[in-house]
Design an enzyme around this catalytic site. Sequence first.
Site, mmCIF file in Angstrom:
data_model
loop_
_atom_site.group_PDB
_atom_site.id
_atom_site.type_symbol
_atom_site.label_atom_id
_atom_site.label_comp_id
_atom_site.label_asym_id
_atom_site.label_seq_id
_atom_site.Cartn_x
_atom_site.Cartn_y
_atom_site.Cartn_z
ATOM 1 N N ASP A 187 -14.885 -1.339 9.463
ATOM 2 C CA ASP A 187 -14.422 -0.796 8.188
ATOM 3 C C ASP A 187 -14.537 0.728 8.285
ATOM 4 O OD1 ASP A 187 -13.402 -0.527 5.649
ATOM 5 O OD2 ASP A 187 -14.749 -1.966 4.720
HETATM 6 C C1 BGC Z 1 -12.269 -0.716 2.558
HETATM 7 C C2 BGC Z 1 -11.347 -1.619 3.337
HETATM 8 C C3 BGC Z 1 -10.032 -0.935 3.575
HETATM 9 C C4 BGC Z 1 -10.289 0.391 4.278
HETATM 10 C C5 BGC Z 1 -9.031 1.147 4.618
HETATM 11 C C6 BGC Z 1 -12.352 0.674 3.145
HETATM 12 O O1 BGC Z 1 -13.010 1.556 2.305
HETATM 13 O O2 BGC Z 1 -13.540 -1.303 2.470
HETATM 14 O O3 BGC Z 1 -11.165 -2.830 2.649
HETATM 15 O O4 BGC Z 1 -9.176 -1.760 4.316
HETATM 16 O O5 BGC Z 1 -11.082 1.192 3.443
HETATM 17 O O6 BGC Z 1 -8.417 1.655 3.490
#
Ligand code: BGC
Length: 714
Positions: free
Chosen positions: A251
Amino acid sequence: MSCEERIDDLLAQMSLAEKVGQMRQISGTDEGYKELIRQGAAGSFLNILGEQAREYQRLAVEESRLGIPLIFGRDVIHGFRTVFPIPLGQAATFDPEIAREGARIAAREAAAFGINWTLAPMVDIARDPRWGRIAEGGGEDPYLAACMGAAMVEGFQGEDLADPERIAACAKHYVGYGAAEGGRDYDATWIPEGLLRDVYLVPFHACVQAGVATLMSAFNDLNGVPASGNAFTLRQILKGEWVFDGFVVSDWNSIIEMIPHGFAADEKEAALKGVMVGVDMEMVSTSYAEHIEALIEEGALPIELIDEAVRRILRIKFRLGLFENPYYEQERQAVVLCDEHLEAARKAARESCVLLKNDGLLPLNNELDRLAVVGPLADAGRDQLGCWVFDGRDEESRTPLQALREVLGEEKVVYAPGLENCRSADESMIPQAVGAAREAEAVVAFLGEDAGLSGEAHCRAFLDLPGAQQQLVDALAETGRPLVAVIMTGRPLTLEPVIEKVGALLLAWHPGTMGGPAIVDLLFGVESPSGRLPATLPRTVGQVPIYYNRKNTGRPPRDDVPSIPTGTPLDPQGFTAKHLDVDHGPLFPFGYGLSYTTFEYTDLQLSAQQLKMGETLTAAVTVTNTGGAKAVEVVQLYVRDLVGSVTRPVRELKGFQRIALEPGESRQVLFELHTDDLAFHNIDMERVTEPGGFRLWIGSHSQSGLQGEFEVMD
Ligand code: BGC
């Protein structure tokens, strides 16, 4: 050459720096990134699309030494330009076809702008509605969330990832992220292995079985080990037991967040831990880019692990056909917001609405002379789209106010929002709404949460209507006019004080682009509501977590203890597992939802009273539409394993079917239950079905149903 041979061939030509480049995902644009792409120092980009993506792809394909294409990722969560209901709303349809179709359409639109890979579906089980990301997933139940998640994977990916209308999916956030303590996003999670395997891992496994191309490792600390540095969940379970052959992306910064977690001393150690456990690509942070080469030189990291990570990433790029067709085809953009997509979004929104109360007020007569439309969400194009919408546009939303004006005619609709917005505490506009109500034959109030109250990092400690919305409801109720509440929300709310004041209540979640027409279809009875709750509705936030598939305890609360008003202390009637000051049950249980008719369940039949291991039980029930409207019933099958070597939940959902019945029509509904469907993880973490007695219910929600019993023999 086979895909694996092509990978071998490429790996043999790649320098270590180029390999590390494949493991790096960058967000956004910057002049400096162009040189990185030419050097082969980036494998993926996030948050860019269209012409910019085309230019970056050109640099990768034409100007880097090996011409390896980039993979462009994006959060296409519940639609691209045509926005579907939030995933929690989609789960309320109990209709995997809706999720599959929504994902297919999202893929079709996104692919036309150069997106190859969506960071969806989110399949985190959420038992705590305070957690803002409950909006993004399939709710509290592993079986339902697994069905919806797998359908989304199939919808995004199709049969062939190389199809120009399909994109790779990403099951996230692996794993346990939804169990954040206190419902606070990013907070620690403690999940015993049996619960992890029987509940939290279930939808991820379903996605892997559906062929999901990628998974995302989560932010949370899971039992003391961050999910992005977790050898047990990533190496052992995902890549070992499940033999997943796609790749894992971290993530956003979750590799270097292992430092504040207290699991890595610095970025170098974080990179080491991430690669060791099998996080193949690092999102945004640059610890891999900066430290992998040194870690290899020092002998801390075996090169085989890098080769494995790169192989996985290249495998998905090959499957997507990026080496043959690296560019998107702009002509395909014509499908955006086409009638077919809008109609599908309208159907999804219609099926996602859950009717929680109706004293006969609904459906409304579309011949009425004057309808008062009130509430801050009657005409809020952006808010009805919900959280995680990067591409949907406010002005493309069809709002309930617009749709009501279309159906009834402008002159018959009096609009007075009553509040500036959902969170407004300023009550000065309420008298105007009351005035509009007084002049009307009926009032529909559009209430709930704005889009910014759910989603990532948007958690709430209170679950009531924000701002002065309750005051608005109370004032409208005072007029005595027939009052319907339509609630748009990203999470279950504590709706008791609203329910008490209104004649009918429709829970519409954040319904997406076509929310307005869909809700209006239901208000006027073009179709009967058919959504069911994918998560329990608590009476008060103090009951949270409250979910249907709980353990019984040694002192279960008794159903004959009378219900009491929330907040009134009750003289304890027995020392049981409940609160003193609120009824022990939820306001509405999982699976609950009304329609404009009534259904009767009769004639439960089991094909056998006893079942040998490996056999299948057929359970049949007759469902009759005993009311006056055509409607869909969601027939639900629940099971309880009465005695286990570890205690079993009071009920578990094992099947559901949506059936449409005309008034007076009866249908026999059959469910098949294999003994393997009854399996769980015992104390030694073996997945077993244990012999013994089982209870089974087929009914309309998790607290109802005709009951039968059977026995599984050794
Ligand atoms: C989130 C993810 C997301 C990623 C990219 C993160 O902060 O937890 O779910 O896909 O950002 O935007």
